[in-house]
Design an enzyme around this catalytic site. Structure first.
Site, short mmCIF file in Angstrom:
data_model
loop_
_atom_site.label_atom_id
_atom_site.label_comp_id
_atom_site.label_asym_id
_atom_site.label_seq_id
_atom_site.Cartn_x
_atom_site.Cartn_y
_atom_site.Cartn_z
N ASP A 13 0.83 -1.29 0.07
CA ASP A 13 -0.07 -0.14 0.01
C ASP A 13 0.97 1.44 0.10
O ASP A 13 0.34 2.53 0.64
CB ASP A 13 -0.98 0.08 1.31
N LYS A 16 1.92 2.05 -4.95
CA LYS A 16 2.47 1.39 -6.41
C LYS A 16 1.78 2.05 -7.29
O LYS A 16 2.09 2.16 -8.73
CB LYS A 16 2.51 -0.01 -6.21
N GLY A 40 -4.54 -4.41 -3.74
CA GLY A 40 -5.56 -2.94 -4.14
C GLY A 40 -4.80 -1.86 -4.64
O GLY A 40 -4.21 -1.34 -3.85
N HIS A 41 -4.75 -1.43 -5.81
CA HIS A 41 -3.90 -0.46 -6.31
C HIS A 41 -4.76 0.53 -6.92
O HIS A 41 -5.47 0.43 -7.74
CB HIS A 41 -2.93 -1.04 -7.54
N GLN A 224 1.86 -6.02 -3.13
CA GLN A 224 2.43 -6.19 -1.72
C GLN A 224 3.65 -5.42 -1.57
O GLN A 224 3.88 -4.36 -2.27
CB GLN A 224 2.65 -7.63 -1.53
P1 GDP Z 1 -0.56 0.35 -3.47
O1 GDP Z 1 -1.28 -0.90 -3.02
O2 GDP Z 1 0.73 0.27 -3.21
O3 GDP Z 1 -0.99 0.47 -4.84
O4 GDP Z 1 -1.29 1.47 -2.58
P2 GDP Z 1 -3.00 1.75 -2.35
O5 GDP Z 1 -3.66 2.17 -3.63
O6 GDP Z 1 -3.39 0.56 -1.58
O7 GDP Z 1 -2.91 2.76 -1.14
C1 GDP Z 1 -2.28 4.13 -1.42
C2 GDP Z 1 -3.31 5.04 -1.14
O8 GDP Z 1 -2.61 6.40 -0.95
C3 GDP Z 1 -4.16 5.29 -2.27
O9 GDP Z 1 -5.62 5.65 -2.05
C4 GDP Z 1 -3.79 6.45 -2.93
O10 GDP Z 1 -4.73 7.09 -3.79
C5 GDP Z 1 -3.04 7.12 -2.13
N1 GDP Z 1 -1.88 8.13 -2.30
C6 GDP Z 1 -0.94 7.84 -3.29
N2 GDP Z 1 0.13 8.67 -3.34
C7 GDP Z 1 -0.37 9.63 -2.62
C8 GDP Z 1 0.12 10.82 -2.10
O11 GDP Z 1 1.10 11.21 -2.42
N3 GDP Z 1 -0.43 11.59 -1.21
C9 GDP Z 1 -1.91 11.30 -0.64
N4 GDP Z 1 -2.58 12.00 0.03
N5 GDP Z 1 -2.22 10.10 -1.02
C10 GDP Z 1 -1.77 9.18 -2.06
P1 IMO Z 2 -1.08 -4.33 -2.31
O1 IMO Z 2 -0.40 -4.84 -3.33
C1 IMO Z 2 -0.99 -4.56 2.04
C2 IMO Z 2 -1.14 -8.57 3.67
C3 IMO Z 2 -2.37 -8.97 4.36
C4 IMO Z 2 -1.74 -9.87 5.39
C5 IMO Z 2 -0.81 -10.93 4.63
C6 IMO Z 2 -1.15 -11.94 4.21
O2 IMO Z 2 -2.25 -3.51 -2.45
O3 IMO Z 2 0.08 -3.50 -1.44
P2 IMO Z 2 -2.80 -12.79 1.84
O4 IMO Z 2 -4.21 -12.41 1.74
O5 IMO Z 2 -1.68 -12.20 0.92
O6 IMO Z 2 -2.34 -14.09 2.40
O7 IMO Z 2 -2.51 -11.94 3.28
O8 IMO Z 2 -0.42 -9.86 3.66
N1 IMO Z 2 -1.38 -7.94 2.48
C7 IMO Z 2 -1.38 -7.09 1.84
N2 IMO Z 2 -1.17 -5.59 2.66
N3 IMO Z 2 -1.27 -4.58 0.66
C8 IMO Z 2 -1.30 -5.44 -0.11
O9 IMO Z 2 -1.41 -5.58 -1.50
C9 IMO Z 2 -1.40 -6.65 0.64
N4 IMO Z 2 -1.69 -8.03 0.13
C10 IMO Z 2 -1.74 -9.13 1.15
O10 IMO Z 2 -3.20 -7.94 4.82
O11 IMO Z 2 -1.24 -9.44 6.36
MG MG Z 3 -2.89 -1.63 -1.79
#
Ligand code: GDP
Ligand code: IMO
Ligand code: MG
Length: 430
Positions: A13, A16, A40-41, A224
């Site tokens: 999270d 990416k 979840g991206h 991840q």
């Molecule tokens: P990922 O799994 O690495 O793609 O990240 P996620 O989408 O799960 O979580 C990142 C969250 O931070 C999302 O809600 C993005 O929209 C948000 N985000 C990314 N870059 C920034 C930033 O520079 N500032 C803020 N406020 N939010 C950001």
């Molecule tokens: P993105 O790509 C954050 C975590 C779960 C749990 C552990 C194992 O959005 O960064 P699993 O279902 O993979 O067997 O769970 O890994 N986890 C993540 N945490 N971002 C993710 O993906 C994750 N995918 C799995 O919360 O701790």
């Molecule tokens: Mg994510």
């Protein structure tokens, strides 16, 4: 030609999705190499938000090719749902989304085992996403997995399913005390998925090699993060794949000598979702404020993310493990209001200083972070696109992280939207 790997440098999270979307402009192909719909991206374009789970974040750019590599585990129902939700929003995926025939299929029993195992672990649960990821990789390694290509071979698919269910149903009935799975029911559902997915199924390794011969740029999108890596993460509180850079080569069938750079995505602070050790966690008002300001709720499960300070020790660990050539720091704006910002520079364990993340989760649980305190900037950085325009203390914070991690900060993200970014070096342009 350049092949750039994007990896998460923390516990996932990191943002990416945003960075992949941004760099897709310079790539011809975007490919996922591991994980599944546990990811979840999030990508925000204007007022529209997209959350991608299995499909590469590059799909939002019309005309770019997207691959789901052999290292990914695919839940066909989830994939079809994602394809349909993109179509409903006017995005065409036909002819530009390809799924490896060697990728493994998540089956309904994988989901049941994932949930059952978590339940029986009680307090020692991992806090998985409950998507069947771990059990699917178990079957892959046990050589009993069913692959995407098997969807196109009904006889083989049915026979593998029948054999697997013999064992699985014993587990279901005697260990989990639940209903057995029915071969016919699963077979017929998966043959339905097969009809819908048939046009997308390909030998993606061959496609990748052709793209390379044609001199195309490939962006390899990790899911991840480094600390969730099954080998190098905070085991057993990890996912079941290799989100580190090495996993990109295996998960797509691309030789390490073809990789031009590895960009690590890292938040200006740290979050973790699920159970497991987290040395810089702030289980207090500060953590709650970061969660509220950063919108730190899981993009897949909606669970609140645990929040804490930036951890320089694990950042250095991520640099080493991935051979990072650059960092993209995200969510700098979330720290805007803080008076002081702490950064962990080392740990202490039994009164001894340690500068590397221990391998034992129990030890990580008890180590004490040693912090350096930096002054905050207390003004908005939202939407800033030039490094020179950042407040001095924000510049100093970025420079500090750069020095601590020993890696150049190529990008700084200052908001959710695509254009809220400072780009100091574009990995595709060097
Ligand atoms: P990922 O799994 O690495 O793609 O990240 P996620 O989408 O799960 O979580 C990142 C969250 O931070 C999302 O809600 C993005 O929209 C948000 N985000 C990314 N870059 C920034 C930033 O520079 N500032 C803020 N406020 N939010 C950001
Ligand atoms: P993105 O790509 C954050 C975590 C779960 C749990 C552990 C194992 O959005 O960064 P699993 O279902 O993979 O067997 O769970 O890994 N986890 C993540 N945490 N971002 C993710 O993906 C994750 N995918 C799995 O919360 O701790
Ligand atoms: Mg994510």
């Amino acid at each position: 030609m350049a092949n750039i790997i994007i990896v998460g440098a923390q516990w996932g999270d990191e943002g990416k999705g945003k960075i992949v979307d941004l760099l897709t402009e310079h790539a011809d192909v975007v490919a996922r190499f591991q994980g599944g719909h546990n990811a979840g991206h999030t990508v925000v374009i204007g007022d529209e938000q997209f959350i991608l789970h299995l499909i590469p974040s590059g799909i939002l750019h019309e005309g770019k090719t997207c691959l789901i590599g052999n290292g990914v585990v695919v839940d066909p129902a989830a994939l079809i749902e994602e394809i349909n939700s993109l179509r409903a929003r006017g995005l065409n995926v036909n002819g530009r989304l390809f799924i490896s025939d060697n990728a493994h299929l998540i089956m309904p029993y994988h989901v049941a085992i994932d949930k059952g195992a978590e339940k029986s672990k009680g307090k020692e649960r991992i806090g998985t996403t409950g998507r069947g990821i771990g059990p699917c990789y178990v079957d892959k390694m046990a050589r009993t997995g069913i692959r995407v290509g098997d969807l196109l071979r009904p006889g083989t698919f049915r026979e593998k399913l029948r054999k697997n269910l013999k064992n699985i149903n014993m587990l279901m009935q005697h260990i989990y005390h639940s209903e057995p799975f029915d071969t016919d029911e699963i077979f017929s559902a998966y043959m339905g998925y097969s009809e819908q997915l048939r046009p997308f199924i390909q030998d993606t390794e061959y496609l990748v090699s052709n793209y390379q011969e044609e001199g195309r740029n490939i962006l390899l999108e990790g899911a991840q993060g480094t600390l969730l890596d099954v080998d190098h993460g905070t085991y057993p509180f990890v996912t079941s794949s290799s989100p580190t850079a090495g996993g990109a080569c295996v998960g797509l069938g691309i030789g390490p000598t073809r990789i031009s750079g590895v960009l690590g995505i890292i938040k200006a602070y740290t979050t973790r979702v699920g159970e497991g050790p987290f040395p810089t966690e702030q289980n207090n008002e500060l953590g709650e404020n970061l969660r509220a300001k950063g919108g730190e709720y899981g993009a897949t499960t909606g669970r609140p993310r645990r929040c804490g300070w930036f951890d320089g020790v694990s950042a250095r660990y991520a640099v080493r493990l991935n051979g990072l050539t650059g960092l993209a720091i995200t969510k700098l704006d979330v720290l805007d209001e803080l008076k002081e910002i702490k950064v962990c520079t080392s740990y202490t364990l039994d009164n001894k200083k340690i500068v590397s993340l221990p391998h034992d989760s129990a030890a990580i649980d008890v180590i004490e972070p040693v912090y350096e305190t930096l002054p905050g900037w207390q003004e908005s950085t939202v939407g800033i696109t030039k490094f020179e325009d950042l407040p001095d203390n924000a510049k100093a914070y970025i420079n500090y992280i750069e020095k601590l991690s020993g890696t150049p900060v190529n990008m700084v993200s200052t908001g959710q939207k695509r254009d809220e970014i400072i780009i100091r070096r574009n990995p595709f342009e060097t």
